[in-house]
Design an enzyme around this catalytic site. Structure first.
Site, PDB file in Angstrom:
ATOM      1  CE  LYS A 121      -6.435  -0.409   4.277  1.00 35.14           C
ATOM      2  NZ  LYS A 121      -5.854  -1.229   5.269  1.00 35.14           N
ATOM      3  CG  ASP A 133      -0.424  -0.288   2.468  1.00 36.08           C
ATOM      4  OD1 ASP A 133       0.558   0.390   2.789  1.00 36.08           O
ATOM      5  OD2 ASP A 133      -0.930  -1.170   3.185  1.00 36.08           O
ATOM      6  CG  MET A 159      -3.498   6.998  10.688  1.00 37.98           C
ATOM      7  SD  MET A 159      -4.666   5.626  10.737  1.00 37.98           S
ATOM      8  CE  MET A 159      -4.350   4.928  12.331  1.00 37.98           C
TER       9      MET A 159
HETATM   10  N1  SAH Z   1       1.522   0.174  10.698  1.00 37.61           N
HETATM   11  C1  SAH Z   1       2.101   1.496  10.614  1.00 37.61           C
HETATM   12  C2  SAH Z   1       1.101   2.590  10.889  1.00 37.61           C
HETATM   13  C3  SAH Z   1      -0.020   2.661   9.925  1.00 37.61           C
HETATM   14  S1  SAH Z   1      -1.136   3.960  10.285  1.00 37.61           S
HETATM   15  C4  SAH Z   1       3.288   1.584  11.557  1.00 37.61           C
HETATM   16  O1  SAH Z   1       3.493   0.699  12.390  1.00 37.61           O
HETATM   17  O2  SAH Z   1       4.036   2.547  11.444  1.00 37.61           O
HETATM   18  C5  SAH Z   1      -0.555   5.238   9.221  1.00 37.61           C
HETATM   19  C6  SAH Z   1       0.086   6.337   9.996  1.00 37.61           C
HETATM   20  O3  SAH Z   1       1.389   5.986  10.413  1.00 37.61           O
HETATM   21  C7  SAH Z   1       0.294   7.615   9.211  1.00 37.61           C
HETATM   22  O4  SAH Z   1      -0.890   8.373   9.160  1.00 37.61           O
HETATM   23  C8  SAH Z   1       1.362   8.306  10.021  1.00 37.61           C
HETATM   24  O5  SAH Z   1       0.821   8.896  11.170  1.00 37.61           O
HETATM   25  C9  SAH Z   1       2.204   7.136  10.483  1.00 37.61           C
HETATM   26  N2  SAH Z   1       3.373   6.934   9.625  1.00 37.61           N
HETATM   27  C10 SAH Z   1       3.701   5.823   8.955  1.00 37.61           C
HETATM   28  N3  SAH Z   1       4.881   5.973   8.319  1.00 37.61           N
HETATM   29  C11 SAH Z   1       5.313   7.206   8.610  1.00 37.61           C
HETATM   30  C12 SAH Z   1       6.460   7.968   8.252  1.00 37.61           C
HETATM   31  N4  SAH Z   1       7.413   7.455   7.460  1.00 37.61           N
HETATM   32  N5  SAH Z   1       6.582   9.223   8.722  1.00 37.61           N
HETATM   33  C13 SAH Z   1       5.642   9.750   9.522  1.00 37.61           C
HETATM   34  N6  SAH Z   1       4.533   9.081   9.882  1.00 37.61           N
HETATM   35  C14 SAH Z   1       4.363   7.835   9.448  1.00 37.61           C
END
Ligand code: SAH
Length: 459
Positions: free
Chosen positions: A270, A248, A383
């Site tokens: 997504k 995604d 998020m």
């Molecule tokens: N499973 C993922 C989270 C998914 S929810 C994890 O463990 O990181 C999606 C959210 O994750 C985004 O809206 C943001 O808040 C955060 N996120 C994921 N990757 C990111 C990145 N490289 N930099 C900043 N925020 C990030």
């Protein structure tokens, strides 16, 4: 790519070496390893070359080089210390369309000889296109020390089963699956520990017992927050083993570069408020693909079990009897904070850390605000870009002080990693006035200040 890497069969083919010194001797030995018929033209030869001629391994013609020497050769190597002579050999070879190598003179070559890791029949060739031969040699030394000698024996064993395996499986994917299992399982282990005969029996048993179109498998893999160096070894191994990759938006391009080159890639989207494939559709797709016998890697940003809906996906797999593995990944909170110089906990400033979702539903977040609005705690909002004004207001309403430090980490750990620091009161203005790109993580807590104290500069 400056040169095309190819492996040429020169068995019993005439190959000319001009020059009789030590370097020529080394090149001759290499050509002999590949079973060439070597002709060496030189006015004088070193001891090694003379010995090879005596043992009838090569033909030596002791004379000055003449243009007629190059006819009907398959390859030519010029290894004299006479630059003009080397250039003459090179020109003649080029005119006759015969590949030529002149030692240490890339400009006179039409082919170059790479550094080699020889685990025959496995041979790894490394070239820096003549730009950094020392670096190529260092890489070679690294590979030498990580690739066991026994890989050659493993390849020999595989070669002796190749026709049988081809006859048993019609389908390339089934064949590949069979070999991957053999190369990473007990068969390989036995070859590595010198028990080749036992390995042969095991391989035969595996072949006899396997059948076409077995059930596949799903790997639910955490791809980390962006920097490919943050992948685990296990994630990388499964990404390179899978036939299909479902990924995604959060999976970075650099991470996608590392999946198996010929794997089928399926984007399941997504974006916020715009799910390209609904979650039920993804769950079902995983089941369907596995039932077709395929190895499916469901690659997710960060960790699959942290706001990743990984739980729902494996629930459907379990209900349908599909085998699966889950590989944890570095979650955004961990990657983004570390790369920004913000420790999530600290003896003096924060004794606990909460990961919460800041996803807005009907304009609000369903969170235990009074538990969050406390001192000595770090809160990481996932998020939450759109909901930033709401969380700022709620935390203050529940008693958090307005000057509490806040960091917004944009595209954390990627080359576009950016950190904005502010306070709880000023957070809504920051979000309204700056262009901030998703994905963004919001960190609230005294620890944010440590970034300045540590004098942190983003790489
Ligand atoms: N499973 C993922 C989270 C998914 S929810 C994890 O463990 O990181 C999606 C959210 O994750 C985004 O809206 C943001 O808040 C955060 N996120 C994921 N990757 C990111 C990145 N490289 N930099 C900043 N925020 C990030």
């Amino acid at each position: 790519m400056n040169y095309l890497p190819i492996f040429i069969d020169i068995t019993q083919k005439p190959c000319l070496v001009v020059g009789g010194g030590d370097i020529a001797y080394r090149k001759i030995n290499l050509l002999l390893k590949a079973n060439a018929q070597v002709i060496c033209v030189a006015q004088a030869c070193c001891e090694g070359i003379t010995q090879l001629a005596k043992n009838n391994k090569i033909t030596v013609i002791e004379k000055a080089f003449e243009s007629s020497d190059i006819k009907s050769q398959m390859l030519i190597v010029s290894a004299t210390n006479d630059r003009a002579l080397n250039a003459q050999v090179s020109d003649l070879a080029k005119d006759a369309n015969i590949p030529v190598n002149v030692v240490d003179s890339p400009d006179l070559c039409t082919f170059i000889m790479p550094s080699i890791v020889d685990r025959s029949p496995i041979v790894i060739a490394i070239s820096s296109a003549g730009k950094a031969p020392v670096l190529a040699r260092l890489i070679r030394a690294k590979l030498e020390s990580t690739i066991p000698n026994a890989y050659g024996r493993l390849a020999e064993l595989a070669g002796s089963f190749r026709e049988q395996v081809k006859a048993k499986f019609n389908n390339i994917e089934d064949r590949r699956y069979f070999w991957e299992k053999a190369f990473s399982g007990v068969v390989a282990e036995k070859v590595f520990s010198g028990k080749v005969d036992e390995a042969k029996l095991d391989l035969q048993t595996q072949l006899d017992e396997s059948s076409d179109s077995e059930m596949g498998e799903v790997y639910l893999v955490g791809g980390g927050p962006g920097d490919p160096d943050l992948l685990t070894f296990k994630a990388l191994r499964l990404m390179q083993q899978a036939d299909v990759i479902l990924y995604d938006r959060l999976v970075s391009d650099e991470v996608m570069e590392l999946v198996r080159r010929d794997a089928e890639l399926i984007y399941v989207g997504k974006e916020r408020d715009n799910h390209s494939v609904p979650q039920d559709g993804i769950n079902q797709l995983l089941v369907d693909l596995a039932k077709q016998g395929r190895r499916v890697c469901r690659l997710k940003g960060g960790d699959p079990f942290i706001f990743g809906r990984g739980g729902e996906e494996i629930e459907t797999l379990a209900e349908n009897g599909v085998p699966f593995q889950v590989v944890p990944g570095i979650t955004a909170a961990s990657g983004c904070s570390t790369y920004s110089g913000i420790p999530l906990t600290h003896r003096d400033y924060s004794q606990s850390c909460r990961f919460v979702t800041g996803h807005l539903k009907d304009g609000s977040m369903n969170l235990p605000w009074s538990e969050l609005a406390v001192e000595q705690q770090t809160i990481v909002f996932y998020m939450a870009l759109k909901g930033a004004p709401h969380l700022s207001e709620q935390l203050q309403t529940h008693g958090m002080r307005g000057d509490m430090p806040v960091a917004l980490v944009e595209k954390g750990t990627t080359p576009e990693h950016k950190v904005h620091t502010t306070t709880l009161t000023k957070l809504p203005d920051l979000v309204a006035n700056e262009t901030i790109h998703a994905p963004t993580l919001i960190i609230v807590g005294e620890v944010v200040k440590l970034r300045e104290k540590l004098n942190w500069f983003d790489a």
